[in-house]
Design a protein around this motif. Structure first.
Motif, PDB file in Angstrom:
ATOM      1  N   ALA A   1      -4.028   4.588  -1.137  1.00 14.90           N
ATOM      2  CA  ALA A   1      -3.439   3.702  -2.134  1.00 14.90           C
ATOM      3  C   ALA A   1      -4.318   3.611  -3.385  1.00 14.90           C
ATOM      4  CB  ALA A   1      -3.232   2.309  -1.540  1.00 14.90           C
ATOM      5  N   CYS A   2      -5.609   3.853  -3.239  1.00 16.11           N
ATOM      6  CA  CYS A   2      -6.545   3.858  -4.373  1.00 16.11           C
ATOM      7  C   CYS A   2      -6.838   5.273  -4.852  1.00 16.11           C
ATOM      8  CB  CYS A   2      -7.842   3.168  -3.981  1.00 16.11           C
ATOM      9  SG  CYS A   2      -7.649   1.475  -3.392  1.00 16.11           S
TER      10      CYS A   2
ATOM     11  N   LEU B   1       0.834  -1.206   0.000  1.00 19.54           N
ATOM     12  CA  LEU B   1       0.000   0.000   0.000  1.00 19.54           C
ATOM     13  C   LEU B   1       0.865   1.251   0.000  1.00 19.54           C
ATOM     14  CD1 LEU B   1      -2.723  -1.121   2.570  1.00 19.54           C
ATOM     15  CD2 LEU B   1      -2.982  -0.939   0.097  1.00 19.54           C
TER      16      LEU B   1
ATOM     17  N   TRP C   1      -4.488   7.502  -7.417  1.00 17.31           N
ATOM     18  CA  TRP C   1      -4.556   7.360  -8.872  1.00 17.31           C
ATOM     19  C   TRP C   1      -5.649   8.224  -9.467  1.00 17.31           C
ATOM     20  CZ3 TRP C   1      -0.242   5.193 -10.089  1.00 17.31           C
ATOM     21  CH2 TRP C   1       0.374   4.377  -9.137  1.00 17.31           C
TER      22      TRP C   1
ATOM     23  N   LEU D   1      -8.828  -0.778  -5.870  1.00 18.91           N
ATOM     24  CA  LEU D   1      -7.676  -0.168  -6.542  1.00 18.91           C
ATOM     25  C   LEU D   1      -7.956  -0.030  -8.032  1.00 18.91           C
ATOM     26  CD1 LEU D   1      -4.722   0.792  -6.667  1.00 18.91           C
ATOM     27  CD2 LEU D   1      -4.042  -1.622  -6.815  1.00 18.91           C
TER      28      LEU D   1
ATOM     29  N   LEU E   1       2.398   1.739  -3.428  1.00 16.59           N
ATOM     30  CA  LEU E   1       1.450   2.283  -4.404  1.00 16.59           C
ATOM     31  C   LEU E   1       1.337   3.799  -4.262  1.00 16.59           C
ATOM     32  CD1 LEU E   1      -1.308  -0.466  -4.217  1.00 16.59           C
ATOM     33  CD2 LEU E   1      -0.036   0.172  -6.277  1.00 16.59           C
TER      34      LEU E   1
END
Length: 262
Positions: A89-90, A27, A93, A115, A30
């Motif tokens: 972590a999601c 995590l 992006w 994710l 990322l």
């Protein structure tokens, strides 16, 4: 692992022996990868995938459970962030000023699915297995699922998937609107779109991504205001002038580096 090939960054989760299950180190990696991409203004698109035969089997409870203190402290949100580590972590992006294309094979469960939903586009195989798996563990989706699912699904469908942990394949995911394209070679399909996106103004692409995320569920008056704000920024920018000149000359535009970073 992050590698950059021309204008495309490739971010790969490297725990193939664990089906790329998400532990705390993964995590954090990322989040770090998203920061690295943001800093490089020559990057025009991101391919996000997992090493080996699967995208991600979700949170690695066996590993994370051995670090209860670290697991719990990462539920706390730093004051400078809007999300805790699991969510960041999601969410990282979604905030990138470049399109993110997830290439999904094998399994896409729980946190791995959240994710993937954080990407702008998702390419998968017909046989790939998907599930909002948290219900199997007596939990709720808590890695931005409440944000991404509401953008893609009616509430009753999202509730059903989140309450049952139903497993469904890539074709069904496409029917539901959870993936962009189903292909026997999802990486090739993703790369084809990535290459197409790199032919457009990096500022226009960045502004479109940010505009849609901000305006999609906003009241009409705010959406219209945001349209005007982003359009004026683009009209005053160098890449708009380059596009105009290239269109007038009927030549391919050669854009400058992205100036918009959020």
């Amino acid at each position: 692992m992050t590698t950059i090939e021309g204008p495309v960054a490739h971010v790969t989760m490297n725990r193939a022996s664990k089906l790329n299950a998400l532990d705390l180190d993964m995590l954090q990696a990322l989040v770090a990868a998203a920061k690295k991409v943001r800093k490089n203004k020559d990057v025009r698109a991101v391919i996000l995938t997992g090493d080996g035969a699967t995208f991600s089997a979700g949170l690695d409870f066996a590993t994370v459970g051995k670090q209860p203190g670290r697991m719990m402290i990462n539920f706390l949100r730093p004051p400078w962030r809007t999300a805790n580590l699991y969510q960041e972590a999601c969410a990282a992006w979604r905030r990138l000023p470049v399109p993110v294309l997830a290439v999904i094979r094998g399994h896409c469960f729980g946190g791995g699915m959240q994710l993937a939903l954080g990407a702008d586009f998702r390419f998968t195989t017909p046989s790939c297995q998907f599930s909002i798996m948290e219900a199997k563990w007596g939990l709720v989706p808590d890695m931005t699922g409440t944000v991404t699912l509401r953008e893609l699904l009616p509430m009753d469908v999202a509730k059903r998937l989140a309450m049952t942990a139903e497993i469904f394949d890539g074709d069904r995911a496409r029917e539901l609107g959870l993936v962009t394209e189903v292909s026997s070679d999802p990486l090739a399909a993703a790369m084809a779109l990535a290459q197409q996106l790199t032919t457009r103004s990096p500022d226009s692409v960045a502004a479109t991504k940010r505009l849609f995320h901000k305006a999609w569920l906003a009241p009409s008056w705010r959406a219209l205001r945001l349209e005007s704000i982003y359009q004026l920024r683009l009209l005053l920018g160098a890449n708009h002038k380059i596009a105009r000149k290239a269109n007038a000359a009927k030549t391919a535009p050669e854009f400058t580096r992205r100036s918009l970073n959020r």
